[in-house]
Scaffold this motif. Sequence first.
Motif: not given
Length: 409
Positions: A225-236
């Motif tokens: 699988h693929g994974l994205l670690l994201l900041s939940d504060k990124d407005p995008l």
Amino acid sequence: MTSELQRLVDGLGRRLQRNVTVDDRRLRQLAFSSHEYGEIDRLREQSIFRRDVPDGALEWTFGAGARSAPGPFRPPVAPEIGATIQRLCVPIRQEGALLGFIWVLEGDGPLSEEELGSVLATLDTIAIVIQRDQLAQELYRSRARELVRALVVADDARLREHTAEELIDADLFVAAEPVVAMVVTVHAGEQALTDTERSTLEGWLERVSGRLSDRRHISLVRRDHGLLLLSDKDPLVSGDAKRHLAEELLDHLDRDLSGADVAAGIGEPVTELSAFFQSYGQARRAARVTRLVEGFGRVAGFDRLGVYGLLVRIPLDELTPQALPPGLRRLLDAGAKGEQLADTLEAFLDHAGDVQTAAEQLYVHRTTLYYRLQRIEEYTGAHLANGEDRLALHLGLKIARLMGLRHHL
């Protein structure tokens, strides 16, 4: 890319008094002239503000021979993708390897021989800068991925904390922001990705997440699988944007991978980077539920799984008919009649024993529903007035969905 490449592009734009852009070989924008010289078209506007390749631009560019062109060429204008101004495209190569392209908006006035010479004179320098920056970027991405991999597999809390600190100290990820995981799968089960699947998945994860804010995203491809670690504060990626991002990824993968069965799961935000493994586990379970249970679509958030968020913790090798209450197994083995009674039972239990509401959902009279409930008790040996019997049957029906033994009403 570095400020050095930006200075080169700005300098070339000033000398030509034209709008200049430098893309990599996949048409991802590396730099563009910071001053606008005259009119621009929709293609340039979208590529700057979206930080991505607009739909149709790849086909248009490579269809005009961009990969094999030995030198400068002019793709035809293409109003359908917003390319309404004539462009000059100059391939950037180093020792024969294609690194990217220089684009110059010419408009109605083609570059003079002297101006074209000015562009060609910068080629070697731009190629060296791109090659050096690409190496640095690859080292940067490799280190970030190595640390994210450690973050999700480490069993020791202190090791996870150390890994999170290293990500922040190395300026690979922003500090003090909640993080959330997105998991993307391309086929059911835990089958390992093929080389083509891995390459395609990695490319689209990089490309789509590349539009997000710097230091607020890291992509990683694992075994299946693929994974994205994201900041939940990124407005995008706030609100429904995460789901839209996942849907876009799945659309690209569905198109590029023949026979793919794509799905995605999104975990809940966690306040500490060291706790990212929790959101990651939730995202994996959510992706699994989308495949096993109808009604969730291709993308599921863990917060929407309900009871399936608990049941999906059951290991795959434990999901056998023997996991179901014996009476429920008899009901499901009773053919079409048993399936009808199972639908009735689930509607009755989903509505907390409200006969009127269940009957309306099933489009039957209450008398019919009472008769079916009596038959269910006979098949299963359960007493629907008994809370524990109701709970066992209700959970069993949900587990049966996870096993693919049942479908939605």
